[in-house]
Design a protein around this motif. Structure first.
Motif, PDB file in Angstrom:
ATOM      1  N   ALA A  10       0.865  -1.048   0.073  1.00 20.15           N
ATOM      2  CA  ALA A  10       0.222   0.074   0.189  1.00 20.15           C
ATOM      3  C   ALA A  10       0.847   1.311   0.236  1.00 20.15           C
ATOM      4  N   VAL A  11       0.370   2.228   0.246  1.00 24.18           N
ATOM      5  CA  VAL A  11       1.121   3.734   0.048  1.00 24.18           C
ATOM      6  C   VAL A  11       1.892   3.803   1.227  1.00 24.18           C
ATOM      7  N   GLY A  12       1.204   3.790   2.327  1.00 23.78           N
ATOM      8  CA  GLY A  12       1.833   4.042   3.724  1.00 23.78           C
ATOM      9  C   GLY A  12       2.588   2.938   4.395  1.00 23.78           C
ATOM     10  N   GLY A  13       2.329   1.873   3.778  1.00 24.87           N
ATOM     11  CA  GLY A  13       2.662   0.328   4.372  1.00 24.87           C
ATOM     12  C   GLY A  13       4.042   0.199   4.376  1.00 24.87           C
ATOM     13  N   ARG A  14       4.419  -0.765   4.918  1.00 28.09           N
ATOM     14  CA  ARG A  14       5.792  -1.491   5.077  1.00 28.09           C
ATOM     15  C   ARG A  14       6.567  -1.736   3.643  1.00 28.09           C
ATOM     16  N   MET A  51       4.197 -12.034  -1.982  1.00 29.94           N
ATOM     17  CA  MET A  51       3.267 -12.852  -2.672  1.00 29.94           C
ATOM     18  C   MET A  51       2.117 -12.788  -1.999  1.00 29.94           C
ATOM     19  N   LYS A  52       1.819 -12.618  -0.598  1.00 35.87           N
ATOM     20  CA  LYS A  52       0.737 -12.796   0.183  1.00 35.87           C
ATOM     21  C   LYS A  52      -0.219 -11.402  -0.119  1.00 35.87           C
ATOM     22  N   TRP A  53       0.428 -10.192  -0.402  1.00 33.16           N
ATOM     23  CA  TRP A  53      -0.019  -9.051  -0.374  1.00 33.16           C
ATOM     24  C   TRP A  53       0.010  -8.460  -1.893  1.00 33.16           C
ATOM     25  N   LYS A  54       0.174  -9.400  -2.815  1.00 33.71           N
ATOM     26  CA  LYS A  54       0.386  -8.875  -4.294  1.00 33.71           C
ATOM     27  C   LYS A  54      -0.577  -8.093  -4.872  1.00 33.71           C
ATOM     28  N   ASP A  55      -1.880  -8.065  -4.425  1.00 37.67           N
ATOM     29  CA  ASP A  55      -2.826  -7.387  -5.150  1.00 37.67           C
ATOM     30  C   ASP A  55      -2.662  -5.930  -4.547  1.00 37.67           C
ATOM     31  N   GLU A  56      -1.877  -5.446  -3.391  1.00 33.64           N
ATOM     32  CA  GLU A  56      -1.923  -4.265  -2.674  1.00 33.64           C
ATOM     33  C   GLU A  56      -0.506  -3.854  -2.832  1.00 33.64           C
ATOM     34  N   LEU A  57       0.249  -3.879  -4.012  1.00 32.95           N
ATOM     35  CA  LEU A  57       1.763  -3.388  -3.812  1.00 32.95           C
ATOM     36  C   LEU A  57       1.654  -2.046  -4.793  1.00 32.95           C
ATOM     37  N   ASN A  58       2.560  -1.385  -4.202  1.00 32.83           N
ATOM     38  CA  ASN A  58       3.115  -0.099  -5.009  1.00 32.83           C
ATOM     39  C   ASN A  58       4.705  -0.254  -5.016  1.00 32.83           C
ATOM     40  N   VAL A  59       5.028   0.269  -6.365  1.00 36.43           N
ATOM     41  CA  VAL A  59       6.375   0.240  -6.732  1.00 36.43           C
ATOM     42  C   VAL A  59       6.766   1.592  -6.733  1.00 36.43           C
ATOM     43  N   PHE A  60       8.035   2.138  -6.153  1.00 34.25           N
ATOM     44  CA  PHE A  60       8.253   3.557  -6.395  1.00 34.25           C
ATOM     45  C   PHE A  60       9.806   3.517  -6.867  1.00 34.25           C
ATOM     46  N   LEU A  61      10.141   4.310  -7.859  1.00 32.32           N
ATOM     47  CA  LEU A  61      11.387   4.968  -8.318  1.00 32.32           C
ATOM     48  C   LEU A  61      11.710   6.143  -7.861  1.00 32.32           C
ATOM     49  N   PHE A  62      13.074   6.289  -7.401  1.00 31.24           N
ATOM     50  CA  PHE A  62      13.281   7.656  -6.911  1.00 31.24           C
ATOM     51  C   PHE A  62      14.722   7.903  -8.132  1.00 31.24           C
ATOM     52  N   GLN A  63      14.556   8.626  -8.840  1.00 32.92           N
ATOM     53  CA  GLN A  63      15.551   9.161  -9.865  1.00 32.92           C
ATOM     54  C   GLN A  63      16.329  10.381  -9.222  1.00 32.92           C
ATOM     55  N   GLU A  64      17.573  10.372  -9.284  1.00 33.18           N
ATOM     56  CA  GLU A  64      18.435  11.508  -8.924  1.00 33.18           C
ATOM     57  C   GLU A  64      19.454  11.740  -9.966  1.00 33.18           C
ATOM     58  N   GLN A  65      19.495  13.242 -10.252  1.00 37.28           N
ATOM     59  CA  GLN A  65      20.345  13.695 -11.312  1.00 37.28           C
ATOM     60  C   GLN A  65      20.950  14.681 -10.586  1.00 37.28           C
ATOM     61  N   GLU A  66      22.324  14.895 -10.761  1.00 41.10           N
ATOM     62  CA  GLU A  66      22.954  16.203 -10.266  1.00 41.10           C
ATOM     63  C   GLU A  66      22.405  17.294 -10.573  1.00 41.10           C
ATOM     64  N   GLY A  67      22.231  18.164  -9.643  1.00 44.73           N
ATOM     65  CA  GLY A  67      21.792  19.673  -9.899  1.00 44.73           C
ATOM     66  C   GLY A  67      20.152  19.585  -9.929  1.00 44.73           C
ATOM     67  N   GLN A  68      19.514  18.350 -10.014  1.00 44.22           N
ATOM     68  CA  GLN A  68      18.071  18.546 -10.350  1.00 44.22           C
ATOM     69  C   GLN A  68      17.399  17.898  -9.143  1.00 44.22           C
ATOM     70  N   PRO A  69      16.046  18.259  -8.895  1.00 40.39           N
ATOM     71  CA  PRO A  69      15.508  17.628  -7.640  1.00 40.39           C
ATOM     72  C   PRO A  69      15.097  16.201  -7.957  1.00 40.39           C
ATOM     73  N   ILE A  70      15.088  15.498  -6.935  1.00 38.80           N
ATOM     74  CA  ILE A  70      14.603  14.086  -6.964  1.00 38.80           C
ATOM     75  C   ILE A  70      13.022  14.121  -7.684  1.00 38.80           C
ATOM     76  N   LYS A  71      13.199  13.070  -8.822  1.00 33.28           N
ATOM     77  CA  LYS A  71      11.874  12.734  -9.389  1.00 33.28           C
ATOM     78  C   LYS A  71      11.316  11.259  -8.795  1.00 33.28           C
ATOM     79  N   LYS A  72      10.113  11.260  -8.506  1.00 34.12           N
ATOM     80  CA  LYS A  72       9.719  10.039  -8.016  1.00 34.12           C
ATOM     81  C   LYS A  72       8.603   9.644  -9.065  1.00 34.12           C
ATOM     82  N   ILE A  73       8.503   8.323  -9.152  1.00 34.25           N
ATOM     83  CA  ILE A  73       7.550   7.632  -9.999  1.00 34.25           C
ATOM     84  C   ILE A  73       6.896   6.309  -9.235  1.00 34.25           C
ATOM     85  N   TRP A  74       5.514   6.717  -8.938  1.00 31.55           N
ATOM     86  CA  TRP A  74       4.614   5.823  -8.338  1.00 31.55           C
ATOM     87  C   TRP A  74       3.863   4.988  -9.211  1.00 31.55           C
TER      88      TRP A  74
END
Length: 110
Positions: A10-14, A51-74
């Motif tokens: 989930a979003v705020g989950g572990r 696998m138990k929670w596979k229907d409630e998963l979120n994947v996040f990517l944090f992309q960092e480039q020098e001199g740029q703010p962090i981009k987050k993809i949810w």
């Protein structure tokens, strides 16, 4: 560019996987509306819980480039297939939706 992947319940989950802390390598590709992630999961990562929670998963990517703010993809898995191949140690996650944003800019708009 530095990139970190998180797999969460989930979003705020572990957090089940943090690629940086857990030493998980991964690849991802966009295919139309879906995004496919293939992770090489070392022993000790909580695959059974994922696998138990596979229907409630979120994947996040944090992309960092020098001199740029962090981009987050949810990415939200919804009904996407989630599968684990124990022989190869590969976890495959397919997400159906994604939201790109820069947290610093998102907060400023509220």
């Amino acid at each position: 560019m530095k990139e970190t992947l998180l797999v969460k319940h989930a979003v705020g989950g572990r957090t089940f996987i943090d690629s940086e802390k857990d030493g998980v390598s991964y690849q991802w590709e966009q295919a139309g509306e879906e995004t496919r992630f293939v992770l090489s999961v070392p022993s000790g990562v909580q695959v059974e819980e994922i696998m138990k929670w596979k229907d409630e998963l979120n994947v996040f990517l944090f992309q960092e480039q020098e001199g740029q703010p962090i981009k987050k993809i949810w990415f939200y898995v919804k009904d996407g297939p989630v599968a684990y191949d124990a022989a190869s140690g590969q976890l495959t996650i397919v997400a159906q939706s994604k939201i790109d944003y820069i947290p610093d800019q998102f907060s400023a708009q509220l």
